[in-house]
Scaffold this active site. Structure first.
Site, PDB file in Angstrom:
ATOM      1  N   CYS A   1      74.262  60.724  42.106  1.00  0.00           N
ATOM      2  CA  CYS A   1      75.019  60.061  43.172  1.00  0.00           C
ATOM      3  C   CYS A   1      76.061  61.014  43.757  1.00  0.00           C
ATOM      4  O   CYS A   1      77.085  61.308  43.121  1.00  0.00           O
ATOM      5  CB  CYS A   1      75.700  58.805  42.626  1.00  0.00           C
TER       6      CYS A   1
ATOM      7  N   CYS B   1      79.504  59.356  44.501  1.00  0.00           N
ATOM      8  CA  CYS B   1      80.298  59.091  43.295  1.00  0.00           C
ATOM      9  C   CYS B   1      80.878  60.370  42.705  1.00  0.00           C
ATOM     10  O   CYS B   1      82.013  60.405  42.257  1.00  0.00           O
ATOM     11  CB  CYS B   1      79.445  58.431  42.206  1.00  0.00           C
ATOM     12  N   ASP B   2      80.092  61.446  42.672  1.00  0.00           N
ATOM     13  CA  ASP B   2      80.467  62.615  41.865  1.00  0.00           C
ATOM     14  C   ASP B   2      80.741  63.886  42.664  1.00  0.00           C
ATOM     15  O   ASP B   2      81.232  64.867  42.091  1.00  0.00           O
ATOM     16  CB  ASP B   2      79.339  62.923  40.854  1.00  0.00           C
TER      17      ASP B   2
END
Ligand code: NAP
Length: 313
Positions: A135, A138-139
């Site tokens: 992701c 997200c990261d």
């Protein structure tokens, strides 16, 4: 505890939320459960610019809007409620929750989406969360000024690869074939980005590191190669979450549930919509269309059951 509804929706992405909005607006007692926060794949997408009528919106913001909109019509939304099983018990469809509670209804709409497909190479699981991610939204921010590898050749790999250049100093997109399946517009954007580089006809063999990811090993035209990277983002498709169904429903070879034009599965009283359903593409617009169709079909089904019950009373 057992609770009874007209419709239970499993999954709170665009497909489930559209189904919920329509079902609740048709005055059906409707509950939607999701194992996480609302939004599904919207939460893994930074910017959405292909949903008609909205030229640009953050994935998170669209998720909030869709949730608020459905709640306005009375949809009962329950987040962080993982579902363990969807089953059939006589005339009732049963959604069993990790909490031990059960939601029962004549109609269940499966909108459970899927999970990222794993590469299945050594190191992938060892370094998950330590340089291996599925992701970008997200990261990505953890990889400022790092060199990254993105694996895959579809829309997600090209779009997310380009997104990662906000943080990374370089993004190498590694694809197993000589051509991408991603939409041309996404390919063009990635090509125009000087931070993006393409490694084609390359099969990833291993992710290596020492405590955290340091390199990806791949094979190209029979030659073993090693690329030093700080992180590896894997976007090679999706495994549908169809296995919570404890009753057999027809599906394709990859586990996607097959439906008729009303989104009905082969099990009466169970519909399938969005990314868990076998179909050509996974777009927000198609997910919303699926959810709408299923809600209208489920409404007719629930009404016919109520009519039958009244006639025989
Ligand atoms: P996808 O379209 O299924 O593409 C998966 C890619 O990963 C393919 O290029 C495939 O290679 C490669 N791949 C699969 N298994 C592999 C393996 N074991 N090793 C190496 N490579 C492997 O998946 P996606 O990109 O996640 O997209 C999923 C759906 O979401 C699609 O319908 C897509 O249109 C949609 N989506 C749309 C957008 C958008 O519209 N902006 C954004 C993201 C996703 P081959 O090409 O060789 O098969």
């Amino acid at each position: 505890m057992r609770e009874h509804f007209d419709v239970v929706i499993v999954g709170g992405g665009p497909a489930g939320l559209a189904a919920g909005l329509y079902a609740a607006r048709m005055d059906l007692r409707t509950v939607l459960v999701d194992r996480g926060p609302l939004g599904g794949q919207l939460l893994n997408t930074e910017l959405i610019e292909d949903y008609p009528g909205i030229d640009s919106i953050l994935g998170h913001d669209l998720a909030v809007k869709m949730g608020d909109h459905a709640r306005k019509f009375g949809l009962d939304i329950r987040e962080f409620e993982p579902v363990t099983e969807v089953d059939v018990d006589g005339d009732e469809r049963v959604v069993r929750l990790e909490s031990g509670n059960e939601l029962r209804a004549p109609a269940v709409i499966m909108a459970a989406g899927g999970l990222p497909r794993k590469l299945g190479v050594p190191g992938e699981l060892d370094f998950a969360g330590r340089g291996v991610s599925y992701c970008a939204v997200c990261d990505g921010a953890f990889f400022k000024n790092e060199v990254l590898a993105v694996i895959g050749g579809g829309d997600a790999a090209l779009e997310e690869g380009e997104f990662l250049t906000r943080y990374a100093s370089k993004v190498h997109i590694i694809h197993r074939r000589g051509e991408f399946r991603a939409q041309p517009i996404l390919q063009d954007r990635a090509r125009a980005n000087p931070k993006v580089d393409f490694i084609m006809d390359a099969q990833v063999r291993e992710i290596v590191g020492n405590g955290k990811t340091t390199a990806v090993k791949y094979e190209s035209h029979g030659e073993p190669m090693e690329l030093p990277v700080g992180g590896v983002f894997i976007f090679i498709g999706f495994i549908p979450n169809s296995d919570v169904l404890k009753v057999h429903a027809d599906h394709d070879a990859e586990g996607y549930l097959t439906t008729d034009r009303e989104m009905r599965t082969s099990v009466p009283g169970i519909w399938a919509v969005g990314d868990v359903r076998a179909q050509l593409t996974k777009q927000i617009a198609t997910a919303v269309g699926d959810g709408t169709t299923a809600a209208v079909s489920a409404s007719a089904y629930v009404s016919s059951l109520k009519d039958k019950a009244r006639a025989s009373a």
